[in-house]
Design a protein around this motif. Structure first.
Motif, PDB file in Angstrom:
ATOM      1  N   ALA A  32       0.843  -1.207   0.000  1.00 19.40           N
ATOM      2  CA  ALA A  32       0.000   0.000   0.000  1.00 19.40           C
ATOM      3  C   ALA A  32       0.872   1.249   0.000  1.00 19.40           C
ATOM      4  O   ALA A  32       0.587   2.210  -0.722  1.00 19.40           O
ATOM      5  CB  ALA A  32      -0.922  -0.010   1.221  1.00 19.40           C
ATOM      6  N   TYR A  33       1.931   1.230   0.800  1.00 21.25           N
ATOM      7  CA  TYR A  33       2.827   2.381   0.859  1.00 21.25           C
ATOM      8  C   TYR A  33       3.528   2.594  -0.478  1.00 21.25           C
ATOM      9  O   TYR A  33       3.713   3.739  -0.906  1.00 21.25           O
ATOM     10  CB  TYR A  33       3.850   2.193   1.979  1.00 21.25           C
ATOM     11  CG  TYR A  33       4.618   3.450   2.291  1.00 21.25           C
ATOM     12  CD1 TYR A  33       3.985   4.547   2.869  1.00 21.25           C
ATOM     13  CD2 TYR A  33       5.968   3.561   2.002  1.00 21.25           C
ATOM     14  CE1 TYR A  33       4.673   5.711   3.156  1.00 21.25           C
ATOM     15  CE2 TYR A  33       6.669   4.719   2.284  1.00 21.25           C
ATOM     16  CZ  TYR A  33       6.013   5.783   2.856  1.00 21.25           C
ATOM     17  OH  TYR A  33       6.701   6.941   3.127  1.00 21.25           O
ATOM     18  N   ASP A  34       3.872   1.525  -1.156  1.00 21.95           N
ATOM     19  CA  ASP A  34       4.500   1.620  -2.470  1.00 21.95           C
ATOM     20  C   ASP A  34       3.537   2.278  -3.469  1.00 21.95           C
ATOM     21  O   ASP A  34       3.934   3.158  -4.237  1.00 21.95           O
ATOM     22  CB  ASP A  34       4.934   0.241  -2.955  1.00 21.95           C
ATOM     23  CG  ASP A  34       5.752   0.299  -4.223  1.00 21.95           C
ATOM     24  OD1 ASP A  34       6.749   1.050  -4.253  1.00 21.95           O
ATOM     25  OD2 ASP A  34       5.406  -0.410  -5.196  1.00 21.95           O
ATOM     26  N   ALA A  41       4.338  10.538  -6.616  1.00 18.76           N
ATOM     27  CA  ALA A  41       5.290  10.945  -7.662  1.00 18.76           C
ATOM     28  C   ALA A  41       4.548  11.397  -8.916  1.00 18.76           C
ATOM     29  O   ALA A  41       4.878  12.433  -9.503  1.00 18.76           O
ATOM     30  CB  ALA A  41       6.240   9.794  -7.971  1.00 18.76           C
ATOM     31  N   LEU A  42       3.540  10.628  -9.318  1.00 14.80           N
ATOM     32  CA  LEU A  42       2.768  11.007 -10.505  1.00 14.80           C
ATOM     33  C   LEU A  42       1.975  12.293 -10.270  1.00 14.80           C
ATOM     34  O   LEU A  42       1.836  13.110 -11.174  1.00 14.80           O
ATOM     35  CB  LEU A  42       1.815   9.870 -10.895  1.00 14.80           C
ATOM     36  CG  LEU A  42       2.471   8.620 -11.472  1.00 14.80           C
ATOM     37  CD1 LEU A  42       1.454   7.500 -11.608  1.00 14.80           C
ATOM     38  CD2 LEU A  42       3.110   8.933 -12.818  1.00 14.80           C
ATOM     39  N   LEU A  43       1.466  12.453  -9.070  1.00 14.43           N
ATOM     40  CA  LEU A  43       0.705  13.657  -8.747  1.00 14.43           C
ATOM     41  C   LEU A  43       1.583  14.902  -8.838  1.00 14.43           C
ATOM     42  O   LEU A  43       1.162  15.939  -9.361  1.00 14.43           O
ATOM     43  CB  LEU A  43       0.100  13.527  -7.347  1.00 14.43           C
ATOM     44  CG  LEU A  43      -0.824  14.636  -6.874  1.00 14.43           C
ATOM     45  CD1 LEU A  43      -2.036  14.759  -7.799  1.00 14.43           C
ATOM     46  CD2 LEU A  43      -1.279  14.355  -5.454  1.00 14.43           C
ATOM     47  N   ARG A  44       2.810  14.788  -8.349  1.00 10.25           N
ATOM     48  CA  ARG A  44       3.734  15.929  -8.424  1.00 10.25           C
ATOM     49  C   ARG A  44       4.025  16.311  -9.872  1.00 10.25           C
ATOM     50  O   ARG A  44       4.166  17.479 -10.200  1.00 10.25           O
ATOM     51  CB  ARG A  44       5.055  15.593  -7.726  1.00 10.25           C
ATOM     52  CG  ARG A  44       5.096  15.963  -6.282  1.00 10.25           C
ATOM     53  CD  ARG A  44       6.506  15.886  -5.724  1.00 10.25           C
ATOM     54  NE  ARG A  44       7.208  14.652  -6.033  1.00 10.25           N
ATOM     55  CZ  ARG A  44       7.106  13.526  -5.340  1.00 10.25           C
ATOM     56  NH1 ARG A  44       6.305  13.454  -4.309  1.00 10.25           N
ATOM     57  NH2 ARG A  44       7.793  12.454  -5.683  1.00 10.25           N
ATOM     58  N   VAL A  53      -4.757   8.182  -9.699  1.00 13.91           N
ATOM     59  CA  VAL A  53      -5.916   7.835  -8.871  1.00 13.91           C
ATOM     60  C   VAL A  53      -5.929   6.339  -8.603  1.00 13.91           C
ATOM     61  O   VAL A  53      -6.239   5.899  -7.488  1.00 13.91           O
ATOM     62  CB  VAL A  53      -7.218   8.316  -9.555  1.00 13.91           C
ATOM     63  CG1 VAL A  53      -8.440   7.731  -8.873  1.00 13.91           C
ATOM     64  CG2 VAL A  53      -7.285   9.837  -9.554  1.00 13.91           C
ATOM     65  N   GLY A  54      -5.565   5.555  -9.591  1.00 10.49           N
ATOM     66  CA  GLY A  54      -5.521   4.101  -9.419  1.00 10.49           C
ATOM     67  C   GLY A  54      -4.561   3.668  -8.325  1.00 10.49           C
ATOM     68  O   GLY A  54      -4.880   2.777  -7.522  1.00 10.49           O
ATOM     69  N   HIS A  55      -3.400   4.287  -8.265  1.00 11.34           N
ATOM     70  CA  HIS A  55      -2.435   3.951  -7.210  1.00 11.34           C
ATOM     71  C   HIS A  55      -3.003   4.286  -5.827  1.00 11.34           C
ATOM     72  O   HIS A  55      -2.866   3.490  -4.892  1.00 11.34           O
ATOM     73  CB  HIS A  55      -1.109   4.683  -7.421  1.00 11.34           C
ATOM     74  CG  HIS A  55      -0.237   4.053  -8.444  1.00 11.34           C
ATOM     75  ND1 HIS A  55       0.272   2.770  -8.321  1.00 11.34           N
ATOM     76  CD2 HIS A  55       0.239   4.525  -9.624  1.00 11.34           C
ATOM     77  CE1 HIS A  55       1.013   2.485  -9.364  1.00 11.34           C
ATOM     78  NE2 HIS A  55       1.013   3.535 -10.180  1.00 11.34           N
ATOM     79  N   PHE A  56      -3.638   5.434  -5.711  1.00 12.07           N
ATOM     80  CA  PHE A  56      -4.207   5.801  -4.412  1.00 12.07           C
ATOM     81  C   PHE A  56      -5.389   4.904  -4.043  1.00 12.07           C
ATOM     82  O   PHE A  56      -5.570   4.559  -2.877  1.00 12.07           O
ATOM     83  CB  PHE A  56      -4.609   7.275  -4.387  1.00 12.07           C
ATOM     84  CG  PHE A  56      -3.432   8.213  -4.430  1.00 12.07           C
ATOM     85  CD1 PHE A  56      -2.348   8.034  -3.587  1.00 12.07           C
ATOM     86  CD2 PHE A  56      -3.400   9.265  -5.319  1.00 12.07           C
ATOM     87  CE1 PHE A  56      -1.263   8.895  -3.618  1.00 12.07           C
ATOM     88  CE2 PHE A  56      -2.322  10.135  -5.364  1.00 12.07           C
ATOM     89  CZ  PHE A  56      -1.249   9.941  -4.510  1.00 12.07           C
TER      90      PHE A  56
END
Length: 92
Positions: A32-34, A41-44, A53-56
């Motif tokens: 989850a942390y990964d 990183a993508l958001l930045r 959004v998928g990662h979150f």
């Protein structure tokens, strides 16, 4: 002067309380942390809103108590509303 500062610090600690030591805080699922870190990183970079959004979403599914992942998911959805096409927004 130091005595006064010590009293103020003691009162603040009593009023605000101390946070739990790291050993007592719950651990976060490493997977989850990964996903959380990849999403951050993508958001930045403001790239790939659907992937971000998928990662979150994966991070929050794996660790429902992970508040930072929930907050970042909300931010990613908000940011993607301004940086994506109508088709991408429907997919969110």
């Amino acid at each position: 002067m130091q005595a006064a500062a010590g009293r103020v610090a003691q009162q603040l600690a009593t009023t605000l309380g101390d946070s739990a030591p790291l050993a007592q805080r719950g651990s976060i699922d490493p997977v989850a942390y990964d996903h959380y870190l990849k999403g951050r990183a993508l958001l930045r970079m403001r790239r790939s809103p659907l992937t971000t959004v998928g990662h979150f979403r994966k991070a929050t599914a794996l660790a429902p108590d992970f508040a930072a992942a929930w907050a970042s998911l909300a931010l990613a959805v908000e940011v993607s509303a301004f940086n994506s096409t109508a088709v991408q927004q429907v997919a969110l």
